[in-house]
Design an enzyme around this catalytic site. Structure first.
Site, PDB file in Angstrom:
ATOM      1  N   THR A  20       0.791  -1.243   0.000  1.00 17.38           N
ATOM      2  CA  THR A  20       0.000   0.000   0.000  1.00 17.38           C
ATOM      3  C   THR A  20       0.820   1.288   0.000  1.00 17.38           C
ATOM      4  O   THR A  20       0.310   2.334  -0.405  1.00 17.38           O
ATOM      5  CB  THR A  20      -0.923   0.042   1.235  1.00 17.38           C
ATOM      6  OG1 THR A  20      -0.130  -0.103   2.425  1.00 17.38           O
ATOM      7  CG2 THR A  20      -1.955  -1.077   1.192  1.00 17.38           C
ATOM      8  N   PHE A  59       0.635   4.008   9.171  1.00 21.38           N
ATOM      9  CA  PHE A  59       0.929   5.066   8.202  1.00 21.38           C
ATOM     10  C   PHE A  59       1.460   4.515   6.875  1.00 21.38           C
ATOM     11  O   PHE A  59       2.006   5.251   6.062  1.00 21.38           O
ATOM     12  CB  PHE A  59       1.961   6.031   8.802  1.00 21.38           C
ATOM     13  CG  PHE A  59       3.203   5.341   9.305  1.00 21.38           C
ATOM     14  CD1 PHE A  59       4.320   5.208   8.505  1.00 21.38           C
ATOM     15  CD2 PHE A  59       3.235   4.804  10.588  1.00 21.38           C
ATOM     16  CE1 PHE A  59       5.452   4.554   8.971  1.00 21.38           C
ATOM     17  CE2 PHE A  59       4.368   4.157  11.070  1.00 21.38           C
ATOM     18  CZ  PHE A  59       5.478   4.029  10.253  1.00 21.38           C
ATOM     19  N   TYR A  60       1.284   3.223   6.618  1.00 20.96           N
ATOM     20  CA  TYR A  60       1.792   2.599   5.396  1.00 20.96           C
ATOM     21  C   TYR A  60       0.847   2.821   4.209  1.00 20.96           C
ATOM     22  O   TYR A  60       0.333   1.880   3.613  1.00 20.96           O
ATOM     23  CB  TYR A  60       1.989   1.102   5.607  1.00 20.96           C
ATOM     24  CG  TYR A  60       3.216   0.703   6.397  1.00 20.96           C
ATOM     25  CD1 TYR A  60       4.159   1.637   6.803  1.00 20.96           C
ATOM     26  CD2 TYR A  60       3.437  -0.638   6.732  1.00 20.96           C
ATOM     27  CE1 TYR A  60       5.270   1.260   7.530  1.00 20.96           C
ATOM     28  CE2 TYR A  60       4.552  -1.028   7.454  1.00 20.96           C
ATOM     29  CZ  TYR A  60       5.460  -0.083   7.857  1.00 20.96           C
ATOM     30  OH  TYR A  60       6.567  -0.467   8.573  1.00 20.96           O
ATOM     31  N   GLY A  61       0.618   4.065   3.889  1.00 20.57           N
ATOM     32  CA  GLY A  61      -0.233   4.378   2.748  1.00 20.57           C
ATOM     33  C   GLY A  61      -0.048   5.825   2.334  1.00 20.57           C
ATOM     34  O   GLY A  61       0.566   6.615   3.052  1.00 20.57           O
TER      35      GLY A  61
END
Length: 333
Positions: free
Chosen positions: A20, A51-53
């Site tokens: 992502t 917060f991986y997007g």
């Protein structure tokens, strides 16, 4: 099998960041196929991030919620680790109680009750906040049963000990690869071994340098085109890369000698040196890549081969910081 907080996990985990955190998110069907395959092969330690997007920043957790909504029977088979405590825009660590509490609650909200949050950890230690303060905030969620346990990421040996005085530490995540063996010398490996805390090794292929796909300056140029964020990392500077070519050749020769591909050797070095206490979490976006990574488990390094590899690799100086001068100050605090 390695054990994290009483949960049996496979010797190789699955990093979910790449699904992502990129301009074009991995198609859901492809992502689900990968996740199902990994789980079917025993790769059940999954590493995610709040917060991986990009749009939205929480895309990683949203994907997980969708996955477990579709495959609810898999929820209890997966050990889910989530990193948070980070500013979405600047990626600066925020370890104060208010920020940590907000981060955990947001992660729980995004998971929509489809999967228990097995382990929560702040992505980096906030040097502005005593680690005891951060751990007390997280302990409250363990005590309430909202999360199962607490981990640390990029923490120093001293911080690990201080955190452990507040709450049990189920795992310590840190970079560890043939290129980045700092934990063998800075006390982190010794401390975790003494305290029986599993180490979760991220970037086991040093962000792609140990995949066998980057052997020349031309390869490097093409690789950076595919992954532009690597421009900011020291080891991907063309001049630094040139200096590290002798090391890469030594790795390739060792892999060939032991009858392994470079990625297989990179993973087996970590597994052999960890003696069941270090779990590498290579990232994948396709079943084919996961299959390639997990093929490492069909082979192994003997103690003699491990020592031979160390002797050969120790003869080479490694050039370049793990990240860059600016980000290095956020590591192993």
């Amino acid at each position: 099998m390695p054990i994290v907080n009483g949960f049996k996990v496979g010797p190789i985990g699955l990093g979910l960041m790449g699904l992502t955190w990129r301009p074009k998110q991995t198609p859901i069907k492809q992502a689900f196929e990968l996740m199902n395959y990994a789980l079917s092969q025993g790769s059940n330690y999954w590493n995610a991030g709040e917060f991986y997007g990009i749009n939205p920043p929480t895309a990683n957790l949203d994907l997980l919620a969708d996955y477990f909504e579709k495959y609810p029977k898999n929820a209890d088979k997966v050990f889910l680790s989530v990193k948070g405590g980070t500013d979405f825009k600047t990626l600066a660590p925020h370890g104060d109680p208010e920020s940590v509490t907000k981060s955990v609650k947001n992660a729980l909200t995004r998971l929509r009750g489809k999967k228990k949050l097995d382990l929560f950890q702040c992505a980096r230690v906030d040097h502005k906040v005593p680690i005891e303060t951060t751990m007390k905030a997280l302990k409250a969620f363990v005590d309430s049963g909202e999360i199962s346990c607490v981990g640390l990421s990029e923490a120093s040996a001293e911080s690990i000990k201080r955190a452990l005085a507040i709450v049990p530490i189920a795992a310590v995540e840190t970079e560890y690869s043939l290129f980045s063996r700092d934990i063998e010398k800075n006390g982190i490996l010794d401390t975790c071994t003494q305290l029986s805390i599993p180490i979760i090794a991220y970037a086991p292929f040093c962000h792609g340098l140990l995949t066998g796909r980057v052997k020349t300056a031309e390869d490097l140029k093409d690789f950076i085109k595919a992954f532009p964020f690597l421009r900011n990392m020291d080891k991907f500077n063309p001049k630094v890369f040139e200096k590290n070519i002798p090391f890469l050749k030594a790795v390739e020769q060792l892999a060939q000698k032991f009858g392994m591909s470079m990625p297989e050797f990179a993973l087996n070095f970590i597994i052999a040196n960890g003696k069941g206490m270090i779990i590498p979490i290579p990232g994948s976006t396709t079943v084919q890549r996961a299959e390639s990574n997990l093929s490492a488990l069909k082979k192994s390094l003997s103690s003699e081969q491990l020592e031979e590899a160390k002797k050969v690799l120790d003869k080479h100086q490694i050039f370049g910081l793990r990240y860059n001068k600016q980000l290095e100050s956020t590591l192993s605090i």
